[in-house]
Design an enzyme around this catalytic site. Structure first.
Site, PDB file in Angstrom:
ATOM      1  CG  HIS A 117      -1.680  -1.254   1.422  1.00  0.00           C
ATOM      2  ND1 HIS A 117      -2.920  -1.499   0.892  1.00  0.00           N
ATOM      3  CD2 HIS A 117      -1.318  -2.385   2.086  1.00  0.00           C
ATOM      4  CE1 HIS A 117      -3.305  -2.733   1.232  1.00  0.00           C
ATOM      5  NE2 HIS A 117      -2.344  -3.284   1.948  1.00  0.00           N
TER       6      HIS A 117
ATOM      7  CB  SER B 224      12.480  22.437 -14.953  1.00  0.00           C
ATOM      8  OG  SER B 224      11.731  23.616 -15.107  1.00  0.00           O
TER       9      SER B 224
ATOM     10  CE  LYS C  25      10.923  19.680 -11.365  1.00  0.00           C
ATOM     11  NZ  LYS C  25      10.040  18.846 -10.583  1.00  0.00           N
TER      12      LYS C  25
ATOM     13  CD  GLU D  86       8.228  11.902 -15.309  1.00  0.00           C
ATOM     14  OE1 GLU D  86       7.423  12.659 -15.878  1.00  0.00           O
ATOM     15  OE2 GLU D  86       9.198  12.313 -14.652  1.00  0.00           O
TER      16      GLU D  86
END
Ligand code: ARG
Length: 475
Positions: free
Chosen positions: A174, A295, A301, A308
């Site tokens: 979980h 970024s 970043k 992804e």
């Protein structure tokens, strides 16, 4: 010639120079431009050109052995096809879309070059068994390529598990801290998933590896062809029993799409884990800069875009599986032109996964576990609670009671901001009189991991066994 490379430099063109079709004896009107584009599959199926040529050479050789072609005719066809192969490879062969597909492009080029002998190549054959054999040859290589690339990712996981796998980290259920594990155990969980994907591909390969050539359009032929011979020449251990089935069966492609979809889902699970683990909040893993982007606005970043995208690619392969099944649903016997679109789906499935696997292998190989950070936070979250309950079981307490006792202790420890091992002995003993000084060896994540006794559990001993298994298997 070799079947191995699937790259394909020649482009479909709209040139219309002399592209008279083979069936113009029957039809009097030419298709209009939009129809010609609808009907054409050249943009996609030109990727099959090597397989088409190899299939045609085998077919022609068999025809000559069966005296349906003379030896000189076979030689002209054979040499002509090899020259066409060289021209396609170097991008010199024109591919007018009026010719519809790669099969017609190659046959037309052959007939233009060698005349009458070329016109005999299609004896006892239809594009229906031709495209089926091309696809099976292609799919066989695709499976072998994918299995090889899967092994590449597995090797990288095993190498990382061997180098850093002993560090103790939390296992999650979980996405909450559950029990402590050696990190290598989690890395090898992905190796297991990937192995099932490889095994599934190998199973699918057996059903791919059946020769449909010689089944013609739907009913076979009255000519004395030798199907066992073409199957043998193309390296198929057997040929299809039923011409109707063999010319319209695309189960083997749907299965390959499923294998890719399952693989894509597995990669997406791994990618999701590592995206989470590489965040500042988790800080379990450090990705190499080469696999990240920054970024355009926020200078600090370091984004896991590669992971992804791999996670996102699963959408594309799931879509292809659904597309393929939908294409096949309710098709009447036997070949229907709908099937031309099978390639769109299966090519996407395979090329998407090839790319994802290549990048995944590099990503795993260059990542490192952040051992200091992992160790620094390991005694938060009561990862040793189950171990304490099992300690009580060892003292004769029923597990359900032990679970209750430890639950209360955890709640108590949490209120006072302590770990279980920081609780004073009198508190532990007030919860259960059977707790003694030996409890210390059951508390703290490092101690817990040392106690795992069951096969397949998350301890260092079990990890050693798994590593030995994978190194033997992937050698
Ligand atoms: N391009 C076609 C395909 O991929 C080849 C078979 C065409 N057969 C036919 N009967 N029109 O399916």
């Amino acid at each position: 010639m070799s079947l191995k490379s699937r790259k394909n430099p020649s482009k479909a063109t709209k040139a219309s120079s002399g592209s008279k079709k083979s069936w113009q004896g029957r039809l009097s009107a030419d298709a209009d431009a939009a129809t010609a584009e609808l009907v054409a599959s050249l943009d996609i199926d030109r990727a099959l050109w090597r397989y088409d040529i190899v299939g045609s050479i085998a077919h022609a050789r068999m025809l000559s052995e069966q005296k349906l072609l003379s030896r000189p005719e076979f030689k002209r066809i054979h040499d002509g096809l090899l020259k066409i192969a060289a021209d396609i490879e170097s991008g010199r062969l024109e591919m007018p879309i009026e010719l519809e597909d790669i099969h017609m492009v190659i046959e037309k080029a052959l007939t233009d070059r060698i005349g009458q002998a070329g016109a005999k190549l299609h004896t006892g054959r239809s594009r229906n068994d031709q495209v089926a054999v091309d696809l099976r040859l292609w799919a066989r290589d695709a499976v072998d390529g994918l299995i090889g690339k899967i092994a590449g990712v597995q090797r990288a996981l095993v190498t990382l598990a061997e180098a850093q796998g002993k560090v103790v980290m939390p296992a999650y259920t979980h996405l909450q801290r559950a029990q402590p594990i050696v990190a290598g155990h989690a890395l090898l969980a992905y190796a297991e998933m990937l192995q099932r994907d490889a095994d599934r591909l190998a199973d699918a390969r057996a059903r791919i590896n059946v020769c449909p050539l010689g089944c013609g359009a739907v009913a076979g032929t009255s000519l004395p062809i030798d199907r066992a011979r073409t199957a043998e020449l193309l390296g198929f251990p057997k040929f299809a029993r039923n011409s109707i089935d063999a010319t319209s069966d695309r189960d083997f492609l749907a299965e390959l799409c499923f294998c890719c979809a399952m693989l894509g889902v597995h990669l997406s699970r791994w990618a999701e884990d590592w995206i989470i683990y590489s965040s500042t909040e988790f800080a379990l893993i450090e990705l190499h800069d080469a696999y990240c982007t920054s970024s355009s606005m926020m200078p600090q970043k370091k984004n896991p875009d590669t992971l992804e995208l791999i996670r996102g690619k699963s959408a594309s392969v799931i879509g292809s599986l659904v597309g393929m099944l939908t294409l096949l649903k309710a098709l009447p016997l036997a070949y229907n032109r709908d099937l031309q679109d099978d390639k769109r789906f299966v090519f996407n499935s395979v090329t998407t996964m090839e790319q994802a696997l290549t990048v995944s292998a590099g990503l795993v190989a260059t990542s490192r576990l952040r051992e200091e950070k992992i160790s620094a936070g390991i005694d938060e979250g009561y990862l040793d609670a189950t171990s304490l309950a099992e300690y009580l079981v060892g003292k004769g307490v029923a597990f359900r009671q032990a679970h209750h006792i430890v639950g209360e202790l955890v709640s108590r420890a949490e209120r006072s901001g302590k770990t279980l091992s920081e609780l004073p002995m009198e508190i532990l003993r007030s919860a259960c009189g059977k707790i003694g000084a030996d409890v210390a060896g059951y508390l703290g994540a490092a101690n817990v991991v040392k106690r795992y006794a069951s096969d397949g559990a998350a301890g260092a001993g079990q990890l050693r066994k798994q590593l030995a298994y994978w190194k033997r298997k992937l050698a």
